[in-house]
Write a protein that holds these residues in place. Structure first.
Motif, PDB file in Angstrom:
ATOM      1  N   GLU A   1       0.823  -1.205   0.000  1.00  0.00           N
ATOM      2  CA  GLU A   1       0.000   0.000   0.000  1.00  0.00           C
ATOM      3  C   GLU A   1       0.860   1.259   0.000  1.00  0.00           C
ATOM      4  O   GLU A   1       0.575   2.220  -0.715  1.00  0.00           O
ATOM      5  CB  GLU A   1      -0.903  -0.009   1.228  1.00  0.00           C
ATOM      6  CG  GLU A   1      -1.775   1.232   1.372  1.00  0.00           C
ATOM      7  CD  GLU A   1      -2.560   1.247   2.665  1.00  0.00           C
ATOM      8  OE1 GLU A   1      -3.111   2.315   3.007  1.00  0.00           O
ATOM      9  OE2 GLU A   1      -2.608   0.202   3.347  1.00  0.00           O
TER      10      GLU A   1
ATOM     11  N   TYR B   1       2.509   1.706  -3.489  1.00  0.00           N
ATOM     12  CA  TYR B   1       1.492   2.159  -4.432  1.00  0.00           C
ATOM     13  C   TYR B   1       1.169   3.634  -4.234  1.00  0.00           C
ATOM     14  O   TYR B   1       0.972   4.384  -5.205  1.00  0.00           O
ATOM     15  CB  TYR B   1       0.219   1.322  -4.270  1.00  0.00           C
ATOM     16  CG  TYR B   1       0.108   0.147  -5.203  1.00  0.00           C
ATOM     17  CD1 TYR B   1       1.162  -0.754  -5.342  1.00  0.00           C
ATOM     18  CD2 TYR B   1      -1.043  -0.082  -5.945  1.00  0.00           C
ATOM     19  CE1 TYR B   1       1.069  -1.838  -6.183  1.00  0.00           C
ATOM     20  CE2 TYR B   1      -1.148  -1.164  -6.801  1.00  0.00           C
ATOM     21  CZ  TYR B   1      -0.091  -2.045  -6.919  1.00  0.00           C
ATOM     22  OH  TYR B   1      -0.182  -3.124  -7.763  1.00  0.00           O
ATOM     23  N   ARG B   2       1.104   4.069  -2.989  1.00  0.00           N
ATOM     24  CA  ARG B   2       0.785   5.468  -2.708  1.00  0.00           C
ATOM     25  C   ARG B   2       1.849   6.388  -3.298  1.00  0.00           C
ATOM     26  O   ARG B   2       1.533   7.398  -3.944  1.00  0.00           O
ATOM     27  CB  ARG B   2       0.669   5.683  -1.199  1.00  0.00           C
ATOM     28  CG  ARG B   2       0.249   7.111  -0.824  1.00  0.00           C
ATOM     29  CD  ARG B   2      -0.076   7.229   0.662  1.00  0.00           C
ATOM     30  NE  ARG B   2       1.080   6.928   1.499  1.00  0.00           N
ATOM     31  CZ  ARG B   2       1.211   5.822   2.227  1.00  0.00           C
ATOM     32  NH1 ARG B   2       0.238   4.903   2.214  1.00  0.00           N
ATOM     33  NH2 ARG B   2       2.275   5.617   2.959  1.00  0.00           N
ATOM     34  N   TYR B   3       3.111   6.038  -3.098  1.00  0.00           N
ATOM     35  CA  TYR B   3       4.196   6.844  -3.659  1.00  0.00           C
ATOM     36  C   TYR B   3       4.162   6.815  -5.186  1.00  0.00           C
ATOM     37  O   TYR B   3       4.354   7.846  -5.850  1.00  0.00           O
ATOM     38  CB  TYR B   3       5.546   6.316  -3.174  1.00  0.00           C
ATOM     39  CG  TYR B   3       5.844   6.583  -1.722  1.00  0.00           C
ATOM     40  CD1 TYR B   3       5.550   7.809  -1.135  1.00  0.00           C
ATOM     41  CD2 TYR B   3       6.448   5.613  -0.925  1.00  0.00           C
ATOM     42  CE1 TYR B   3       5.832   8.062   0.198  1.00  0.00           C
ATOM     43  CE2 TYR B   3       6.746   5.854   0.406  1.00  0.00           C
ATOM     44  CZ  TYR B   3       6.440   7.080   0.962  1.00  0.00           C
ATOM     45  OH  TYR B   3       6.726   7.317   2.284  1.00  0.00           O
TER      46      TYR B   3
ATOM     47  N   ASN C   1       1.632   6.271  -7.185  1.00  0.00           N
ATOM     48  CA  ASN C   1       0.492   7.033  -7.693  1.00  0.00           C
ATOM     49  C   ASN C   1       0.742   8.539  -7.609  1.00  0.00           C
ATOM     50  O   ASN C   1       0.325   9.298  -8.491  1.00  0.00           O
ATOM     51  CB  ASN C   1      -0.773   6.663  -6.920  1.00  0.00           C
ATOM     52  CG  ASN C   1      -1.309   5.297  -7.311  1.00  0.00           C
ATOM     53  OD1 ASN C   1      -1.168   4.866  -8.462  1.00  0.00           O
ATOM     54  ND2 ASN C   1      -1.916   4.588  -6.372  1.00  0.00           N
ATOM     55  N   THR C   2       1.440   8.969  -6.545  1.00  0.00           N
ATOM     56  CA  THR C   2       1.804  10.384  -6.443  1.00  0.00           C
ATOM     57  C   THR C   2       2.719  10.779  -7.590  1.00  0.00           C
ATOM     58  O   THR C   2       2.517  11.807  -8.263  1.00  0.00           O
ATOM     59  CB  THR C   2       2.501  10.666  -5.104  1.00  0.00           C
ATOM     60  OG1 THR C   2       1.589  10.403  -4.033  1.00  0.00           O
ATOM     61  CG2 THR C   2       2.954  12.116  -5.015  1.00  0.00           C
TER      62      THR C   2
END
Length: 385
Positions: A360, A363-365, A367-368
């Motif tokens: 997670e 993925y967050r990084y 997507n940023t």
């Protein structure tokens, strides 16, 4: 061969001269690697502060300072007498500041090894120094792995790009003719090796790797396919992210473009900006001359946009020139082979690979960065059309 590799085949790999040379290079003791500081930006700045100090116990006097400033095309601005210079670290958040108060000269260095510009910092630093040191002759260096120019056209008027290859050249030149202590020579050699391995790349190692791979491609691909996830846990997550984005039609991805260090993808926009080859003749052995690369390490990753000049046509070279002009980043070398034209900040992975939030967090990084990449591409298209 399937997935079975015979013991005889493995012995042939071990006996390969390229493999033996690679093993020797990778097992060589390096003090910077032992201390785990090769990827710490602040440690590189500390080491450069030591080299830039004419009174440092390295024994080179002002040679490195002069060689460094010469990379800015300003060798003549350094005063004849710099023995009373002082070097400041993190004064008003400036990475490196060399002050020769008696001679009214200063050198300001912003070091961007693993990060990018933010909050108009280059303009703020220059304005602050102009106010604090009126009447001084000033040199401003923007240091990065690839010697890229600052983002702002205004900053580009004053901040000269310097690469870590330039740093290594300056070290080599400063060493010449100096009778240095053995421990100083050892430290400089270790630093040079660490920078080549972890920041700018070692052409000799790359050639050995390519030669070894070309001779044993089938068996190495089998080893890689069976081991890559366990070798670097970020690999599987990065490829999953790319695969999902590819299935959604947002980017173009194929696992064969990637390895344990690099997960590569491209986009329709990049292929529009940088036309493909008709055959797989790029340095990556693909038809693409440009890739986004997710560079993966054990506890961090970063994304760059990289170009390869192998077998470029006149049309493709014109495309490179057009994009460089749009980015205000002219080529400093005509004979470049690999070039990173954009770097996004690295992300440190704080979770353990087997934890619930490991994937997670990555993925967050990603997507940023993806949102930033889309904006970057739109801006670049507008500037080149």
């Amino acid at each position: 061969m399937g997935n079975l590799i015979s013991e005889e085949t493995l012995h042939k790999l071990e006996a390969d001269t390229s493999f033996q040379q690679l093993s020797q290079k990778m097992q060589t003791l390096n003090i910077f690697e032992v201390l785990g500081i090769t990827n710490a930006e602040i440690r590189h700045s500390n080491f450069l502060a030591w080299l830039l100090d004419p009174n440092g116990n390295h024994g080179m006097g002002d040679k490195f300072l002069r060689e460094f400033v010469s990379k800015l095309g300003q060798r003549e601005v350094v005063p004849e007498n710099v023995t009373v210079c002082i070097v400041r670290r993190e004064w008003q958040h400036i990475d490196l500041l060399v002050l020769c108060q008696k001679e009214k000269y200063l050198l300001c260095v912003e070091n961007k090894v693993f990060s990018e510009e933010h909050d108009n910092q280059l303009r703020r630093y220059r304005d602050m120094l102009l106010e604090e040191y009126p009447g001084y002759t000033m040199s401003f260096a923007f240091l990065s792995p690839d010697g890229i120019a600052p983002l702002s056209a205004d900053d580009q008027q004053y901040w000269q790009p310097v690469s870590y290859v330039d740093i290594l050249d300056a070290i080599e030149s400063a060493k010449g003719g100096s009778a240095l202590l053995p421990e100083v020579n050892m430290l400089l050699d270790h630093y040079t090796a660490a920078v080549r391995r972890h920041i700018v790349g070692d052409d000799n190692i790359k050639k050995l790797c390519q030669d070894f791979y070309d001779r044993h491609k089938e068996v190495l691909d089998t080893i890689y396919e069976n081991c890559k996830t366990s070798l670097n846990p970020i690999c599987e997550v990065a490829e999953d992210w790319c695969r999902e984005k590819s299935e959604q039609g947002e980017l173009i991805f194929s696992p064969q473009w990637s390895n344990n260090t690099y997960t590569r993808f491209t986009t329709e926009t990049i292929r529009k900006l940088f036309p493909q080859h008709t055959k797989p003749i790029s340095g990556w052995k693909t038809t693409d001359m440009a890739f986004y690369e997710i560079i993966k390490r054990e506890n961090y990753f970063k994304i760059t946009l990289s170009l390869c000049s192998d077998n470029l046509t006149d049309e493709q070279r014109a495309a490179c020139d057009r994009v460089s002009q749009a980015l205000n980043r002219p080529d400093r070398k005509e004979d470049w082979r690999w070039k990173r034209i954009r770097n996004w900040p690295r992300h440190t992975i704080e979770s353990e690979p087997n934890s619930e939030n490991y994937k997670e967090g990555i993925y967050r990084y990603l997507n940023t960065n993806w949102r930033e990449i889309q904006k970057f591409e739109n801006d670049l298209l507008n500037k080149t059309e």
